[in-house]
Design a protein around this motif. Structure first.
Motif, PDB file in Angstrom:
ATOM      1  N   VAL A 279       0.888  -1.147  -0.211  1.00  0.00           N
ATOM      2  CA  VAL A 279      -0.808   0.362  -0.082  1.00  0.00           C
ATOM      3  C   VAL A 279       1.189   1.577   0.381  1.00  0.00           C
ATOM      4  O   VAL A 279       2.146   1.473   0.290  1.00  0.00           O
ATOM      5  N   ASP A 280       0.444   2.382  -0.868  1.00  0.00           N
ATOM      6  CA  ASP A 280       1.372   3.580  -0.528  1.00  0.00           C
ATOM      7  C   ASP A 280       1.076   4.692   0.573  1.00  0.00           C
ATOM      8  O   ASP A 280       0.270   3.599   1.342  1.00  0.00           O
ATOM      9  N   LYS A 281       1.499   5.503   1.129  1.00  0.00           N
ATOM     10  CA  LYS A 281       1.175   6.306   1.953  1.00  0.00           C
ATOM     11  C   LYS A 281      -0.168   6.340   2.154  1.00  0.00           C
ATOM     12  O   LYS A 281      -0.191   6.707   3.811  1.00  0.00           O
ATOM     13  N   SER A 282      -0.955   6.293   1.561  1.00  0.00           N
ATOM     14  CA  SER A 282      -2.349   6.910   1.573  1.00  0.00           C
ATOM     15  C   SER A 282      -3.272   5.699   2.695  1.00  0.00           C
ATOM     16  O   SER A 282      -4.440   5.870   2.747  1.00  0.00           O
ATOM     17  N   GLY A 283      -2.683   4.865   1.894  1.00  0.00           N
ATOM     18  CA  GLY A 283      -3.378   3.703   1.990  1.00  0.00           C
ATOM     19  C   GLY A 283      -3.828   2.487   1.424  1.00  0.00           C
ATOM     20  O   GLY A 283      -4.549   1.805   1.279  1.00  0.00           O
ATOM     21  N   SER A 284      -3.607   3.194  -0.407  1.00  0.00           N
ATOM     22  CA  SER A 284      -4.257   2.893  -1.417  1.00  0.00           C
ATOM     23  C   SER A 284      -3.193   1.047  -1.529  1.00  0.00           C
ATOM     24  O   SER A 284      -1.509   1.266  -1.437  1.00  0.00           O
ATOM     25  N   TRP A 285      -4.145   0.498  -2.542  1.00  0.00           N
ATOM     26  CA  TRP A 285      -3.274  -0.648  -3.243  1.00  0.00           C
ATOM     27  C   TRP A 285      -2.227   0.057  -4.111  1.00  0.00           C
ATOM     28  O   TRP A 285      -3.048   0.503  -4.623  1.00  0.00           O
ATOM     29  N   ALA A 286      -1.551  -0.290  -3.424  1.00  0.00           N
ATOM     30  CA  ALA A 286       0.576  -0.485  -4.514  1.00  0.00           C
ATOM     31  C   ALA A 286       0.894  -1.399  -5.207  1.00  0.00           C
ATOM     32  O   ALA A 286       1.906  -1.907  -4.989  1.00  0.00           O
TER      33      ALA A 286
END
Length: 92
Positions: A65-72
């Motif tokens: 996940v990225d810093k915003s908590g979104s799938w990465a």
């Protein structure tokens, strides 16, 4: 035939244990193959044959996940498990 078994984990999930063995170990893989084999002897035979031929791949797939908590995406790391040895019978 190449067979791939993935241990799939969430971004913060640790490596698990079963019967005192960590995911990624030969012993853990053997336990998992036995459990998979309960789904049918053909599947277990296919996995065992691939293992003995050195074409079984056992990997960890871990979500990112990225810093915003979104799938990465995800990362895949292959466990280094030596193949099972073929037992040769000797007539005597």
């Amino acid at each position: 035939m190449r067979v791939v078994i993935y241990e799939v984990k969430g971004p913060s999930a640790p490596i698990g244990m079963r019967d005192g063995y960590y995911q990624g170990s030969r012993e853990y893989l053997d336990i998992i193959v036995e459990l998979i084999g309960e789904g049918g002897p053909e599947l277990k035979k296919m996995i065992d044959d691939s293992d003995k031929a050195g074409t079984l791949e056992y990997s960890l797939a871990k979500a990112r996940v990225d810093k915003s908590g979104s799938w990465a995406g995800f990362a895949i790391n292959r466990f280094k498990i030596p193949p099972k040895l073929k037992l040769e019978s000797k007539e005597g």
